[in-house]
Design a protein around this motif. Structure first.
Motif, short mmCIF file in Angstrom:
data_model
loop_
_atom_site.label_atom_id
_atom_site.label_comp_id
_atom_site.label_asym_id
_atom_site.label_seq_id
_atom_site.Cartn_x
_atom_site.Cartn_y
_atom_site.Cartn_z
N GLY A 90 -11.95 13.70 -4.96
CA GLY A 90 -11.76 12.30 -4.67
C GLY A 90 -12.74 11.45 -5.46
O GLY A 90 -13.80 11.92 -5.91
N PHE A 91 -12.40 10.18 -5.63
CA PHE A 91 -13.20 9.26 -6.44
C PHE A 91 -14.32 8.70 -5.58
O PHE A 91 -14.25 7.59 -5.04
CB PHE A 91 -12.31 8.14 -6.98
N GLY A 92 -15.38 9.51 -5.43
CA GLY A 92 -16.51 9.12 -4.59
C GLY A 92 -17.80 9.08 -5.38
O GLY A 92 -18.29 10.13 -5.84
N HIS A 93 -18.38 7.89 -5.54
CA HIS A 93 -19.60 7.70 -6.32
C HIS A 93 -20.45 6.63 -5.65
O HIS A 93 -19.99 5.50 -5.45
CB HIS A 93 -19.28 7.30 -7.75
N ILE A 121 -20.53 11.85 -5.06
CA ILE A 121 -20.48 12.32 -3.68
C ILE A 121 -19.64 13.59 -3.64
O ILE A 121 -18.47 13.57 -4.02
CB ILE A 121 -19.85 11.26 -2.76
N PRO A 122 -20.20 14.71 -3.21
CA PRO A 122 -19.43 15.95 -3.16
C PRO A 122 -18.18 15.80 -2.29
O PRO A 122 -18.24 15.21 -1.20
CB PRO A 122 -20.41 16.97 -2.55
N GLN A 123 -17.09 16.32 -2.77
CA GLN A 123 -15.82 16.27 -2.04
C GLN A 123 -15.56 17.67 -1.50
O GLN A 123 -15.03 18.54 -2.18
CB GLN A 123 -14.69 15.82 -2.98
N ILE A 124 -15.95 17.87 -0.24
CA ILE A 124 -15.96 19.23 0.31
C ILE A 124 -14.78 19.49 1.26
O ILE A 124 -14.71 20.55 1.89
CB ILE A 124 -17.29 19.51 1.04
N ARG A 156 -8.60 15.88 -3.03
CA ARG A 156 -9.14 16.50 -1.84
C ARG A 156 -10.00 15.48 -1.08
O ARG A 156 -10.53 14.53 -1.65
CB ARG A 156 -9.96 17.73 -2.19
N ALA A 157 -10.11 15.67 0.21
CA ALA A 157 -10.89 14.76 1.04
C ALA A 157 -12.38 14.97 0.82
O ALA A 157 -12.83 16.07 0.46
CB ALA A 157 -10.55 14.97 2.51
N ASN A 158 -13.13 13.89 1.04
CA ASN A 158 -14.60 14.01 1.05
C ASN A 158 -15.02 15.00 2.13
O ASN A 158 -15.81 15.92 1.89
CB ASN A 158 -15.20 12.62 1.27
N MET A 159 -14.50 14.80 3.34
CA MET A 159 -14.64 15.74 4.44
C MET A 159 -13.31 15.74 5.19
O MET A 159 -12.59 14.75 5.18
CB MET A 159 -15.78 15.34 5.38
N GLY A 160 -12.97 16.85 5.80
CA GLY A 160 -11.67 16.94 6.45
C GLY A 160 -10.58 17.22 5.44
O GLY A 160 -10.79 17.96 4.47
N SER A 161 -9.41 16.60 5.62
CA SER A 161 -8.27 16.93 4.77
C SER A 161 -7.51 15.69 4.34
O SER A 161 -7.37 14.74 5.11
CB SER A 161 -7.29 17.86 5.52
N THR A 162 -7.02 15.71 3.11
CA THR A 162 -5.94 14.82 2.68
C THR A 162 -4.64 15.50 3.12
O THR A 162 -4.43 16.68 2.82
CB THR A 162 -5.96 14.64 1.16
N ILE A 163 -3.77 14.74 3.81
CA ILE A 163 -2.62 15.37 4.46
C ILE A 163 -1.32 14.73 3.97
O ILE A 163 -1.16 13.51 3.99
CB ILE A 163 -2.71 15.24 5.99
N ILE A 164 -0.39 15.58 3.53
CA ILE A 164 0.97 15.17 3.20
C ILE A 164 1.89 15.82 4.23
O ILE A 164 1.99 17.04 4.30
CB ILE A 164 1.36 15.61 1.77
N GLY A 165 2.58 15.00 5.04
CA GLY A 165 3.36 15.52 6.16
C GLY A 165 4.63 16.24 5.74
O GLY A 165 5.11 16.13 4.60
N ALA A 197 -5.15 9.26 -2.90
CA ALA A 197 -6.60 9.39 -2.94
C ALA A 197 -7.13 10.24 -1.78
O ALA A 197 -6.38 10.64 -0.88
CB ALA A 197 -7.24 8.00 -2.93
N HIS A 198 -8.46 10.46 -1.81
CA HIS A 198 -9.08 11.37 -0.84
C HIS A 198 -8.98 10.83 0.59
O HIS A 198 -9.14 9.66 0.86
CB HIS A 198 -10.53 11.65 -1.21
N GLY A 199 -8.65 11.72 1.49
CA GLY A 199 -8.61 11.39 2.90
C GLY A 199 -7.37 10.65 3.36
O GLY A 199 -7.27 10.26 4.53
#
Length: 350
Positions: free
Chosen positions: A186-189, A200-203, A222-231, A243-245
């Protein structure tokens, strides 16, 4: 498509639960649009807007419903409740692309800890990472990469040059087209006092449900924490950015060029037209429809809304605004005329 395949009107009617009007023995071997049809073509007509083509078509068989009348003499038709769905049923059963044979190409690299289900196809130069688990009948095409600790459910097809990053979870009966990336960072900075940024680590990971289709060159972070979800049951077009999350509810339709920003929560059965977008950290209710190039910038709380424009407005309100915008030059001219009249009136009375 199999060039040797022939289907009779009787057989097609049996498959689609329809009724033949005309010659039940007429046969077709291909499918086409009604205006391009030849005598060996099966086609359909479901929109009366195109009804004039029925009078000139050369089709062997036409699927239509009871609302279409005035069928030309000599044309064989099959009446059914949903002609387009019936046509798709025939396409899927007889004309759709057939998956390759079940084999593992000698150039594929499969780590020893990977689990490969029964009947899988793994194409040239595929990489299967440590502890990856593939369900039965999974198809992985040339040059795809499946990284460690990922799982792919049964009957899922991963087309060439797809990259699936570590710990991704993909359901059964999915189709992911070429060039798509699942689970990239994910685009985390985070900004630092000196004006630079720290990554920011995307774990987290990406979780994709069952029966999902994803077009080519789409990216799901991928999510920063948890999950990116496609139903379950979602359909994503080409060149979509998730995007992430993000959480995308079941059976959503997302057209090409759509961008959904981080941590947005999208309800079920939403439809997003091409190049539309959603800002991050908002919630969108079920059955929301977003028009082309429209942008959601705040929560949508009521289900079933239709929105256009950016920032988004209810469709009717946005259409009224457009009428006003078109009239602005005339209104400005009228205001200037009134100002001039007022100025002249004051001068005359002064």
């Amino acid at each position: 498509m199999c060039p040797l395949l022939t289907l009779s009107a009787t057989k097609i009617a049996e498959v689609v639960n329809g009724t033949v009007e005309g010659n039940p023995d007429v046969e077709v071997s291909t499918v086409s649009k009604i205006e391009d049809a030849t005598s060996d073509s099966l086609c359909f007509l479901s929109n009366k807007k195109y009804g004039h083509h029925l009078q000139t078509t050369s089709a062997g068989i036409v699927l239509l419903d009871d609302s279409i009348t005035n069928v030309p003499e000599g044309l064989t038709v099959i009446r059914c409740s949903h002609p387009y769905v019936a046509f798709c049923t025939i396409l899927i059963q007889y004309f759709d692309y057939k998956e390759p044979h079940t084999d593992i190409h000698p150039t594929a690299v499969i780590e020893s800890s990977a689990i490969i289900g029964k009947g899988c196809h793994i194409g040239p130069n595929v990489y299967i990472g440590e502890r990856v688990a593939l369900g039965d009948n999974v198809k992985i095409y040339a040059n795809a990469c499946i990284y460690e600790d990922s799982t792919i459910g049964e009957n899922t097809s991963i087309r060439s040059n797809v990259s699936i990053y570590y710990q991704s979870e993909i359901g059964k009966n999915c189709l992911i087209h070429s060039g798509t990336v699942i689970g990239s960072d994910g685009f985390g900075h985070a900004p630092l006092p000196d004006g630079t940024y720290i990554k920011i680590p995307q774990i987290g990971n990406v979780v994709i449900g069952d029966g999902v289709e994803i077009g080519s060159n789409t990216s799901i972070d991928r999510a920063n924490m948890g999950s990116t979800i496609i139903g379950n049951g979602c359909r994503l077009d080409n060149l979509v950015q998730i995007a992430h999350g993000v959480e995308l509810g079941e059976n959503c339709i997302v057209a090409g060029g759509v961008c959904i920003a981080g941590s947005a929560k999208i309800g079920a059965n939403c439809v997003f037209a091409g190049q539309s977008g959603v800002v991050g950290h908002v919630t969108v209710a079920d059955k929301t429809t977003l028009g082309g190039q429209a942008g959601i910038n705040k929560d949508v709380k009521e289900p079933g809304g239709i929105f256009t424009g950016s920032p988004h407005l209810p469709f009717k309100d946005e259409m009224k605004s457009r009428v006003m915008w078109r009239n602005l030059p005339q209104l400005e001219k009228r205001v200037r005329e009134l100002e001039q009249q007022l100025k002249e009136s004051k001068a005359n009375n002064g």
